[in-house]
Structure formats: C-alpha cells, structure tokens
Design an enzyme around this catalytic site. Structure first.
Site, PDB file in Angstrom:
ATOM      1  N   HIS A  50       0.826  -1.219   0.000  1.00 22.77           N
ATOM      2  CA  HIS A  50       0.000   0.000   0.000  1.00 22.77           C
ATOM      3  C   HIS A  50       0.862   1.273   0.000  1.00 22.77           C
ATOM      4  CE1 HIS A  50      -3.394  -2.580   0.479  1.00 22.77           C
ATOM      5  NE2 HIS A  50      -3.079  -2.924   1.722  1.00 22.77           N
ATOM      6  N   ASP A  89      -4.950  -8.804  -2.892  1.00 25.72           N
ATOM      7  CA  ASP A  89      -5.222  -8.428  -1.512  1.00 25.72           C
ATOM      8  C   ASP A  89      -6.537  -9.004  -0.971  1.00 25.72           C
ATOM      9  OD1 ASP A  89      -5.062  -7.251   0.963  1.00 25.72           O
ATOM     10  OD2 ASP A  89      -5.039  -5.186   0.276  1.00 25.72           O
TER      11      ASP A  89
HETATM   12 ZN    ZN Z   1      -3.278  -6.941   2.833  1.00 28.40          ZN
END
Ligand code: ZN
Length: 477
Positions: A289, A340
């Site tokens: 991220h 994810d």
């Molecule tokens: Zn993650």
C-alpha cells in the site's frame, strides 16, 4: 527432458518478436531462446525443418505471467458480501470487523477450498505466481496446532493442486495498535511469539533448500507497524537475514490516514519514515500500500530499491486513498500489484485502474507510459511483472533464459484482439477487455490452464458453492 516450444508471437525482454524457439528444462526454467533474424518481418522464415518438427507450436501471443505480490486467500470467502451500507460512517475499520468475523470461522479445510478456487481464478485471469501474506495461525479456540500448522499446509496444498507458484509469507502479528496494545479477542488467532515464528520459517527455508522446488518459496511478513513493535521487527529481520540474505520480507504500511496519525502520535515519526530510518529496506522488501506517503518518503523507498505493492481494487474498495504512482515511478520506484482482499482477481483490472486513477486525478492520458515504453499496457504489465518477481523472490516476470517458464497465451483471433498490431496486444489486454483472450497458461513449463479450463475446477464446484453458502450467512460486524 528439455522441451521446446515455438512461440508464434511473444513479448521478450528485447521487445515483441515473431517466431521464438524457447527451450524449457525439466526443472521448469527456460534454458535457451532462439530468435531467428528479421523476426519482425516473418514468422518462421529462418527456422530449420527439424526445429519446426520437434517443437510444440504455440499459436497466439505469448506474454509473461503476472505476479500477484499480495493476497489473503481466506478473504475470498467474503468478497462481495460486505457491499451493503451499515451506517454513513462505513470505512476500512468497519470492514475489518467483518473480516475478523470471517477469519474466526475458517477451518483448515475451508481455507484449502477457498485458496484452491481462488488460485484457479488467479491462473485463469493471468496471475502465475502469488505471495500469500498469511496471519491466520491458531485454532479457533486460540490453541496452536499440533505438528505442522494445518492452516499453513492448507495454502501450500492449494498451490500444489492448482499449479500456481507460491511465496508463502508467515506473518508476525502481536499487538493491536501502536503503543504495544495487546491483541483484541477477535485477533487471538493471529498471535505468534517471535521465537516460534522464526523457528518455523527457518525449518521451511531449510526444507526448501533441500527439496529445491521450482514453484515454492518461503519468505516472511510483519503485519504492520501497528501489529509488530519496531524493536521486534528490527531483531527478527536480522535473524531472518542470517538465514537467507535474499528472503522476501513484506509489510503493510501507511494504508490509512488514521494509522499514520497514530504512528506519529506514539513515535513522532510517520510509518514510512520509521521504516526508512531502520536502514533495513533493500530490494528484498515489499511495502504493501504505502498509500499515504510524502515525496521524500517515496524518494527514500525508491532509493532503497524496495518494491511497493498496490492493490487499487482493494484500496478503492476500502476507501484508503490515492497513491502517487507517477511520482514514485519518476523517482525510479518499483511497483507491483496484488489482489489483496480478492474483491478483484484480475491483473488487467488492477493495472487499468492504476493508470485510470492517475488520469482522473491529473486530467491527462497515458500518465504511466514513458519514453522507454510508450504503450501503456506493455509498460504497466512488464513493470509490474518484473517488480513482482523481485518482491516475491522468484525467477518469474519475464520470458528470458534462467527465468521460469511462466506465461500466458492470448488468442489472437479473440474479438478483443482481432486486427490488433502485435505491439498493441497488452494495451488490449489491460484497457479493452483483453483478459477474455487468455486461452492457455503455463507455470514452470507445465500447462495449468488449457482452452480456458483448469483440470481441478469442475470437481471443486459443488463443495465450493456449499462453503460459500455457509460463509454467506451473516458476516456482519
Ligand atoms: Zn493486505
């Protein structure tokens, strides 16, 4: 035995070629690539009759398989089940409660089924390897498993059954927030002592060295700076580096504004600043991220050669924020992608939204293409595949000698590819529905998808439907 394939059209490191003879050794790695002269002009002009006879012809357009650098397989069990409004303040944090509720229902057999289905979906959509960031360690009652960890084994079995290459990342998760707050009750299954974590990784690394498997590697992850105190992260990293200098190390970082604020409150530094200050980051790290990063932080990460893994589908789904991808790439940064939370399991869609996010923000087009590669699809696909291979520590991401034979065959006659000049093929794949043209998929020299079909998918369908019915029963926080 070495096998030979004659690729009608392919994307090699030097660019698009027509007519490449690729030799794949018994261990699944590419041992030779022979590209006849003047390949751009003719498909097989310089091929000897013996070559044409002995090799398997691969009609279509062959491109490197994509690396999925960040996955939580169990979350496949909730994708689509949290898309309803609970309150006007729904956020990452309310979604997380639903995720915990699911995590606390999963048994090893459930995880194996979810991961098997998920890995088949990944292969069919173009991911040929996956890094599983795995923090579900204990039984539902909080006890450790006896003997091998059944939840870890479930993921490895799913990878073996489906043929996807796996980097397994056992994940340390010890505190619920900055300030070393204890885990909450709903996080009890994630707990692992540092020594146990390190010993388990060492045992896997040793076993893998002996077995020399082509498609399995162990790395390690720290869930986040919220979940692992910095001194622990530092010491564990030194120990892990002692086992293997190139061990892939991953961490979630700076995903949420609240997380950055809490970090500053407790440490006086932002999460990425803290990580950069440790001096530990190198090309074997992957920061997941890094959404809320300053220019200086992005510059620091780029200089360290660590990759940043983006999952725009998850970041958008959870309302995380924008990552400044064009700035990071200008600094020479390396971006890879991951599925994810499994809201989207499609590399083309991830990459499309990576570019679209920038276009919407900057009100321009072709933001992430550059002088080295003007085609946006080609640029994004190659960059993400190579950075992903680095992040997961596997010889993937390119059709090149010494790399594993991981590739996708696009059907050139599919409507999404019809009439396409070769150099536009990945633009079609990423931007114009070309994922439907993925016909065959090879991992380590083995066909795992043929004619859009995976051998394990039909036998699985009934059991998977039953499991999803069971899991769809309220997952509300
Ligand atoms: Zn993650």
């Amino acid at each position: 035995m070495t096998r030979q394939y004659f690729l009608e059209s392919a994307l090699l490191p030097q660019g698009w070629v027509r007519g490449a003879l690729v030799s794949v050794a018994e261990d699944g790695h590419i041992s030779a690539i022979d590209v006849p002269a003047a390949t751009q002009a003719s498909s097989n002009r310089n091929l000897s009759p013996a070559t044409a006879r002995d090799s398997e012809p691969i009609p279509g357009i062959v491109v490197p398989g994509m690396v999925n650098a960040h996955s939580h397989a169990f979350q496949r069990g909730m994708a689509g089940n949290t898309e309803y409004r609970l309150s006007a303040r729904d956020s990452f944090w309310t979604w997380r409660q639903a995720m915990y509720a699911l995590a606390n229902r999963i048994e090893p057999d459930d995880l194996q089924l979810l991961a098997t289905q998920l890995f088949i979906e990944m292969l069919k959509s173009g991911y040929t390897s996956v890094a599983e960031f795995h923090y579900l360690h204990r039984q539902r009652n909080g006890d450790l498993y006896f003997g091998p960890n059944a939840l870890w084994e479930a993921v490895a079995t799913a990878a073996a059954v489906t043929g996807i290459a796996l980097t397994f990342l056992p994940t340390l998760y010890q505190t619920s927030d900055f300030g070393e707050l204890p885990l909450k009750r709903e996080q009890a299954r994630f707990a692992l002592e540092t020594e146990r974590f390190l010993r388990a990784i060492e045992a896997r690394v040793d076993a893998e060295r002996r077995a020399a498997l082509a498609t399995l590697r162990t790395g390690a992850a720290f869930h986040s700076l919220r979940a692992v105190p910095l001194p622990t992260l530092r010491e564990a990293t030194h120990t892990l580096r002692g086992m293997d200098q190139t061990l892939p190390l991953h961490i979630h970082v700076a995903e949420q504004v609240e997380e950055v604020a809490a970090c500053e409150l407790h440490t006086g530094r932002r999460p990425l600043e803290l990580l950069l200050d440790t001096g530990l980051l190198d090309q074997h790290w992957c920061l997941v991220h890094a959404t809320h990063a300053t220019g200086a932080e992005l510059q620091g990460v780029a200089a360290s050669q660590a990759a940043i893994c983006l999952s725009i589908s998850t970041e958008a789904n959870l309302g995380d924020g924008f990552f400044d991808a064009s700035r990071f790439l200008r600094f020479g940064g390396r971006i890879c992608i991951g599925s994810d939370s499994q809201a989207t399991v499609c590399p083309a869609e991830e990459l499309r939204w990576l570019e679209y996010q920038q276009r919407l923000r900057k009100r321009r087009r072709s933001v992430l293409a550059d002088k080295s590669e003007s085609h946006g699809g080609t640029r994004l696909w190659r960059h993400a595949a190579r950075s992903g291979a680095q992040a997961i520590g596997q010889p993937a991401g390119a059709i090149a000698v010494g790399h594993r034979a991981d590739w996708l065959v696009l059907e050139s006659t599919h409507p999404s590819m019809a009439g396409t000049p070769l150099e536009n093929a990945l633009d079609h794949l990423v931007f114009a529905g070309g994922a439907a043209a993925i016909r065959d998929v090879m991992v380590a020299g083995r066909w795992v998808v043929k004619e859009r079909h995976h051998a394990a998918e039909l036998p699985l369908a009934g059991r998977f439907a039953e499991l999803m019915t069971r899991l769809a029963a309220p997952v509300r926080p």
